[in-house]
Design a protein around this motif. Structure first.
Motif, short mmCIF file in Angstrom:
data_model
loop_
_atom_site.label_atom_id
_atom_site.label_comp_id
_atom_site.label_asym_id
_atom_site.label_seq_id
_atom_site.Cartn_x
_atom_site.Cartn_y
_atom_site.Cartn_z
N ALA A 1 54.04 50.43 -24.07
CA ALA A 1 55.49 50.43 -23.87
C ALA A 1 56.03 51.85 -23.87
O ALA A 1 56.92 52.20 -23.07
N ASN A 2 55.53 52.68 -24.75
CA ASN A 2 55.96 54.08 -24.78
C ASN A 2 55.57 54.82 -23.51
O ASN A 2 56.36 55.59 -22.94
N ILE A 3 54.34 54.60 -23.07
CA ILE A 3 53.89 55.24 -21.83
C ILE A 3 54.78 54.83 -20.67
O ILE A 3 55.19 55.67 -19.84
N ASP A 4 55.12 53.53 -20.59
CA ASP A 4 56.00 53.06 -19.53
C ASP A 4 57.36 53.76 -19.58
O ASP A 4 57.96 54.05 -18.54
N ALA A 5 57.85 54.01 -20.81
CA ALA A 5 59.17 54.63 -20.97
C ALA A 5 59.14 56.12 -20.65
O ALA A 5 60.12 56.67 -20.13
N TRP A 6 58.05 56.77 -20.97
CA TRP A 6 57.98 58.23 -20.84
C TRP A 6 57.42 58.69 -19.49
O TRP A 6 57.71 59.80 -19.05
N TRP A 7 56.61 57.87 -18.88
CA TRP A 7 55.87 58.29 -17.69
C TRP A 7 56.76 58.76 -16.54
O TRP A 7 56.47 59.79 -15.92
N PRO A 8 57.87 58.06 -16.22
CA PRO A 8 58.69 58.52 -15.09
C PRO A 8 59.20 59.95 -15.27
O PRO A 8 59.22 60.73 -14.31
N LEU A 9 59.59 60.31 -16.48
CA LEU A 9 60.08 61.67 -16.73
C LEU A 9 58.96 62.69 -16.62
O LEU A 9 59.16 63.79 -16.08
#
Length: 410
Positions: free
Chosen positions: A226-234
């Motif tokens: 979930a964290n990777i999904d949240a941070w990856w676009p940035l």
């Protein structure tokens, strides 16, 4: 160390990884000299070498017992032994495997199961923040044991509003925003003073360390994803130059995402990149010194610094905070005796193993107080809360002391 894996573990990811780690161990025993629990208990099975033997026995087909589980539970996972080991044994990963395999075979007593469930669910729950706020409001009425886990409220202060070309991602995690929001706000202000904007992700949450170390590795991996999904676009868009962690325990966990998710085809590459992009706040400090020097008016008096195990041994970072703050004029001192040893916090360890955790805290504070400090600094919310419960000296994150020393913007 030669290992003959039982058929149950041959060819499994856990079996292959554990066997590779065990083969590096040469039985030297250097690890026992720097193991906190061995220092306290003097039992071979409460030191890294003994626990390695217990895990080896399980992998070879011996049935673990409740005693096996207890000896593994007593490990702080401070990873001091990794810093000491001349053979590079990755004990932290091995004990994670060992605990998982033992817990699959040895049922825990009902009380332990309930405590662990409450910790892993409660600390991650949306109700944790309002519960902490209520606890702080009635803190003076709480029993001493509970009061020690509820830090006195400190105002966070204003979050900077300026925008900068340089930006970093600042995940807020789970417990720190409720227990000590001043740490995140101080981080944002210090970075702002150096011309760096702190971007707070709109999603994500706990780094996964709490669940991972409380018998819920599957739940922890879901939090990591979930964290990777949240941070990856940035990260992918180049909008931030790094992920910055101001809690060394969280930083250690995030830097291990690449290892934890190595077997997940959908996330392995992203996890490695997230780990590569993660920096502890202390890693940035040396480069911040010339940008901040003109604005810092360091306080008089000694500040005793406790470098957390997750910084020293988990992330292998030593000296950056000390040299950076000293260059800015702080009289920051580290105890010469046992500065490498754990303070006893170790995530939820101080709740699950209170007797050992208290002994280690008193031992640590004794060394720090010999420096005759005006205050204490550390770099992890768990250490800060645990140490504060044992002393009248103010214990803060080092970035809070630095923030307080900043002069107003001209």
């Amino acid at each position: 160390m030669q290992t003959d894996l039982s058929p149950r573990y041959q060819g499994t990811p856990e079996g292959r990884e554990a066997e590779a780690i065990l083969r590096k161990c040469v039985h030297c025993g250097f690890c026992t000299a720097t193991c906190p629990t061995y220092q306290l208990l003097g039992d071979e099975l409460d030191g890294p070498r003994g626990r390695i033997y217990l895990i080896k026995q399980v992998l070879e087909g011996h049935a673990p017992t409740r005693a096996t589980q207890v000896h593994l539970d007593r490990c702080l996972t401070c990873r001091n032994c990794e810093s000491t080991c001349p053979s590079g044994v990755q004990y932290g990963h091995l004990v994670d495997i060992g605990r998982k395999l033992v817990d699959e075979q040895v049922p825990r007593p009902a009380g332990e199961r309930a405590a662990r469930w409450l910790l892993k669910e409660g600390l991650n729950a949306p109700l944790f923040a309002p519960a902490m706020k209520l606890g702080q409001a009635v803190r003076g009425l709480l029993p001493e044991g509970l009061k020690a886990k509820v830090p006195a409220p400190r105002p966070a202060g204003a979050w900077p509003r300026r925008s900068h070309a340089r930006k970093v991602l600042l995940p807020l995690g789970c417990v720190q925003p409720a227990m000590a929001p001043s740490i995140d706000a101080a981080t944002a202000r210090v970075l702002d003073a150096a011309g760096i904007e702190s971007v707070v992700p709109q999603a994500g949450g706990c780094c996964g360390a709490i669940r991972f170390h409380l018998d819920d590795q599957a739940g922890a991996l879901d939090q990591m994803r979930a964290n990777i999904d949240a941070w990856w676009p940035l990260l992918q868009a180049g909008e931030v130059e790094a992920i910055v962690s101001n809690a060394s325990g969280c930083g250690t966990a995030i830097k291990d995402y690449g290892h934890a998710l190595a077997g997940d085809a959908a996330y392995a590459d992203k996890a490695r990149e997230v780990s590569r992009a993660t920096r502890d706040l202390g890693e940035l400090l040396p480069a911040l010194v010339p940008l901040l020097r003109e604005r810092v008016r360091a306080p008089e008096g000694v500040i005793a610094y406790h470098p957390p195990c997750t910084l020293q041994h988990g992330q292998k970072l030593r000296g950056g905070v000390e040299s950076g703050l000293r260059a800015l004029g702080f009289d920051l001192r580290v105890a010469q005796n046992e500065s490498h040893l754990c303070c006893g916090s170790a995530g939820t360890y101080s709740v699950l193993q209170p007797a050992l955790a208290t002994q280690l805290r008193e031992r640590k504070l004794g060394h720090l107080q010999r420096l005759q400090p005006e205050a204490v600094a550390s770099a992890n919310i768990g250490c800060i809360t645990h140490l504060q419960a044992g002393t009248e000296l103010p214990v803060r994150h080092w970035v809070e002391w630095l923030d307080a020393a900043l002069t107003p913007q001209a």
